[in-house]
Design a protein around this motif. Structure first.
Motif, PDB file in Angstrom:
ATOM      1  N   THR A  93      37.253  43.583  42.883  1.00  0.00           N
ATOM      2  CA  THR A  93      38.677  43.268  42.807  1.00  0.00           C
ATOM      3  C   THR A  93      38.845  41.897  42.165  1.00  0.00           C
ATOM      4  OG1 THR A  93      38.658  42.287  45.023  1.00  0.00           O
ATOM      5  CG2 THR A  93      39.234  44.625  44.868  1.00  0.00           C
ATOM      6  N   TYR A  94      40.014  41.675  41.619  1.00  0.00           N
ATOM      7  CA  TYR A  94      40.289  40.362  41.027  1.00  0.00           C
ATOM      8  C   TYR A  94      40.472  39.329  42.123  1.00  0.00           C
ATOM      9  CZ  TYR A  94      42.850  36.523  38.906  1.00  0.00           C
ATOM     10  OH  TYR A  94      43.248  35.266  38.513  1.00  0.00           O
ATOM     11  N   THR A 228      43.290  49.959  35.790  1.00  0.00           N
ATOM     12  CA  THR A 228      42.523  48.909  36.495  1.00  0.00           C
ATOM     13  C   THR A 228      41.015  49.158  36.535  1.00  0.00           C
ATOM     14  OG1 THR A 228      42.653  49.826  38.756  1.00  0.00           O
ATOM     15  CG2 THR A 228      44.524  48.489  38.003  1.00  0.00           C
ATOM     16  N   GLN A 231      39.151  45.909  35.812  1.00  0.00           N
ATOM     17  CA  GLN A 231      39.165  44.990  36.946  1.00  0.00           C
ATOM     18  C   GLN A 231      38.177  45.419  38.024  1.00  0.00           C
ATOM     19  OE1 GLN A 231      43.023  43.598  38.643  1.00  0.00           O
ATOM     20  NE2 GLN A 231      42.331  44.639  40.511  1.00  0.00           N
ATOM     21  N   ARG A 232      38.131  46.724  38.289  1.00  0.00           N
ATOM     22  CA  ARG A 232      37.280  47.227  39.364  1.00  0.00           C
ATOM     23  C   ARG A 232      35.796  47.291  38.985  1.00  0.00           C
ATOM     24  NH1 ARG A 232      39.374  52.728  40.768  1.00  0.00           N
ATOM     25  NH2 ARG A 232      40.512  52.676  38.780  1.00  0.00           N
ATOM     26  N   CYS A 234      34.526  44.602  36.991  1.00  0.00           N
ATOM     27  CA  CYS A 234      34.203  43.240  36.568  1.00  0.00           C
ATOM     28  C   CYS A 234      33.462  42.521  37.686  1.00  0.00           C
ATOM     29  CB  CYS A 234      35.467  42.479  36.194  1.00  0.00           C
ATOM     30  SG  CYS A 234      35.146  40.764  35.721  1.00  0.00           S
ATOM     31  N   SER A 237      34.801  39.221  38.790  1.00  0.00           N
ATOM     32  CA  SER A 237      36.136  39.241  39.425  1.00  0.00           C
ATOM     33  C   SER A 237      37.136  38.387  38.655  1.00  0.00           C
ATOM     34  CB  SER A 237      36.033  38.751  40.881  1.00  0.00           C
ATOM     35  OG  SER A 237      35.176  39.561  41.627  1.00  0.00           O
ATOM     36  N   ILE A 239      39.076  39.587  35.875  1.00  0.00           N
ATOM     37  CA  ILE A 239      40.095  40.342  35.147  1.00  0.00           C
ATOM     38  C   ILE A 239      41.236  40.719  36.087  1.00  0.00           C
ATOM     39  CG2 ILE A 239      40.598  42.429  33.824  1.00  0.00           C
ATOM     40  CD1 ILE A 239      37.755  42.485  32.875  1.00  0.00           C
ATOM     41  N   ASN A 240      42.431  40.282  35.727  1.00  0.00           N
ATOM     42  CA  ASN A 240      43.645  40.654  36.460  1.00  0.00           C
ATOM     43  C   ASN A 240      44.345  41.735  35.643  1.00  0.00           C
ATOM     44  OD1 ASN A 240      46.142  40.878  37.703  1.00  0.00           O
ATOM     45  ND2 ASN A 240      46.293  38.680  38.142  1.00  0.00           N
ATOM     46  N   ALA A 241      44.084  42.995  35.969  1.00  0.00           N
ATOM     47  CA  ALA A 241      44.603  44.112  35.190  1.00  0.00           C
ATOM     48  C   ALA A 241      46.123  44.198  35.270  1.00  0.00           C
ATOM     49  CB  ALA A 241      43.978  45.418  35.678  1.00  0.00           C
ATOM     50  N   CYS A 257      33.391  45.768  31.145  1.00  0.00           N
ATOM     51  CA  CYS A 257      34.796  46.166  31.069  1.00  0.00           C
ATOM     52  C   CYS A 257      35.070  46.972  29.800  1.00  0.00           C
ATOM     53  CB  CYS A 257      35.704  44.933  31.126  1.00  0.00           C
ATOM     54  SG  CYS A 257      35.357  43.694  29.845  1.00  0.00           S
TER      55      CYS A 257
END
Length: 486
Positions: A93-94, A228, A231-232, A234, A237, A239-241, A257
């Motif tokens: 998660t981000y 996402t 993001q999931r 990465c 952590s 990347i803010n999708a 990614c």
């Protein structure tokens, strides 16, 4: 394709650097010791400007490829994270960057480096931490496997392998390595690159540079469908999708990614992106192929304790193992210049321990020490100076080695067999390579005793190692604070 190239190069670096810490023959060190000198902290301590500038330029152009390809601890975390991902897919998660913690640790580490506090330097250097884990925990297992092959080869009258002593050189070093392994493994299993992006000073420094890198993963907002997946997957952590942003200070340019995106909305390009990593598709053509070729070209250039068998004297009496004496001043290898220089620059990676063919160097907590129970420092051997990446042991040649005085021998009458066993000996004088020991008559014994010429002694430890007195030698080496030539 870019990710596959990165994985191949990362695997090569990881296996080769691991082999450096496992090898006890010196063969691997002859050809691959340059890989250790490419590590960032050792390069800083040794003032290796070429390596430092090269790594900074590499980061400025391609992002934190050092962390995902060259650094063995970074690759090790990726391996742990990859294994964890087999049990739970799309698990990341981000999380916002812990910038205050990162930069405070970096600032304190910079102060420690300037002050030359070697122990603290060694604790946080990712390369050194990896080296301690491999040398202390895996090399004994590697040596046991070698001895098994040697026994098989001997049965068939082959000498393709030879047996070596298997021993855990330091319980304290083993404990430090085990704790480091457990902590790093737990963090990598749970959250991927947590150590790299919160504590590691190298990651923080290169992260600052990578924010301005020329090549970077960018998000095409017109293609992104908000799934996402990026993001999931990465492990950093970063990347803010939801907001289509990438924290480039934490991105290690791994390419995960890009591979996971089903819509091809993420690409590794030269395109001018906004500060958060989002771009519009109308800004230009995809430069993925060109970036792949450039990246590939640049990167391509770039104990287990075994119980010892009892040694018998003629099959009648057990010979006790030697024990280290209590030295007032420690002994450090020739080329160290002084104890202060050694302690301030040594990162405790244990590469010199792995390379030492005479079992003289061994870890003590974090940084190595010299002791002569298993062997002595031969005047013709310069292995440790050849492999040290941090400048703690400067490079010397064989002629220079025999004239450097690292310490001097001290004789202890109470341990000498001329008194304790009433026998003639002279082993220390016979084997002294510098001729610093002479046997003279003694009014207190019917046998001759050794006298040490401290001006000629180089502190090699031959006398201490070959002295028959047990468990403590009758003659031992005291180190010198500052080395000198004789």
């Amino acid at each position: 394709m870019l990710r596959k190239v990165r994985l191949i190069l990362a695997t090569i670096f990881f296996l080769c650097i691991t082999a450096l810490f496992l090898d006890f023959t010196g063969t691997v060190h002859t050809y691959l010791s340059w890989m250790a000198k490419m590590q960032f902290i050792p390069a800083v301590l040794s003032l290796n400007a070429i390596v430092i500038v090269s790594l900074l330029v590499l980061t400025f152009v391609f992002g934190r490829l050092y962390c995902s390809v060259i650094c063995p601890m970074g690759v090790f975390q990726d391996i742990i994270s990859w294994i964890a991902g087999k049990t739970k897919k799309n698990r990341f998660t981000y999380s916002p960057a812990k910038s205050i913690l990162r930069y405070v640790v970096l600032a304190l580490y910079a102060v420690v480096v300037v002050l030359g506090i070697g122990i603290v330097i060694a604790v946080l250097d990712p390369y050194a931490a990896f080296g301690r884990i491999v040398n202390t925990m895996l090399q004994p297992l590697y040596e046991l496997a070698n001895n098994g092959l040697a026994a098989i080869a001997e049965h068939y009258n082959s000498y393709a392998f030879y047996k070596v002593d298997v021993w855990v050189r330091s319980i304290s070093a083993l404990a430090v390595a085990a704790v480091t392994l457990i902590v790093i493994a737990i963090l990598a299993w749970r959250n991927g690159r947590t150590y790299c992006n919160t504590i590691c000073p190298v990651g923080t420094l290169l992260g600052f540079v990578s924010k301005y890198s020329l090549l970077k993963p960018t998000i095409d907002t017109s293609k992104c469908n908000g799934c996402t997946l990026c993001q999931r997957n990465c492990k950093a952590s970063c990347i803010n999708a939801k907001e289509h942003t990438i924290d480039y200070s934490r991105c290690v340019s791994c390419g995960d990614c890009i591979e996971k995106c089903n819509k091809k909305a993420i690409s590794y390009t030269f395109r001018k992106a906004d500060k958060n990593g989002a771009v519009d598709s109308s800004e230009g053509i995809d430069n993925g192929k060109r970036s792949f070729i450039i990246t590939a070209a640049a990167m391509a250039t770039a104990s287990s304790v075994k119980a010892q068998d009892k040694i018998l004297d003629g099959g009648l009496a057990v010979i006790l193992d030697k024990e280290a004496p209590s030295r007032k001043t420690r002994v450090v290898p020739a080329g160290s210049l002084s104890i202060d220089n050694f302690l301030s620059k040594c990162v405790g990676c244990q590469l010199c321990v792995s390379a030492c063919p005479n079992n003289v160097l061994r870890p003590n907590m974090l940084q190595p020490e010299m002791s002569f129970e298993k062997g002595y420092c031969r005047p013709e051997c310069t292995k440790c100076s050849e492999v040290c990446p941090a400048g703690a042991i400067t490079l010397i040649d064989k002629a220079e080695k025999s004239s450097i005085q690292t310490g001097h021998a001290v004789w202890s009458m109470k341990n000498c067999v001329a008194f304790s066993d009433d026998v003639e000996c002279g082993n220390c004088a016979r084997h002294c390579p510098s001729g610093a020991i002479t046997m003279v008559e003694s009014p207190k014994s019917a046998h001759k005793i050794p006298v040490v010429n401290a001006e000629r002694c180089i502190g090699c430890g031959a006398c201490e190692n070959l002295c028959p007195a047990r468990p403590f030698s009758a003659i031992y080496v005291e180190g010198h604070e500052v080395h000198k030539y004789i």
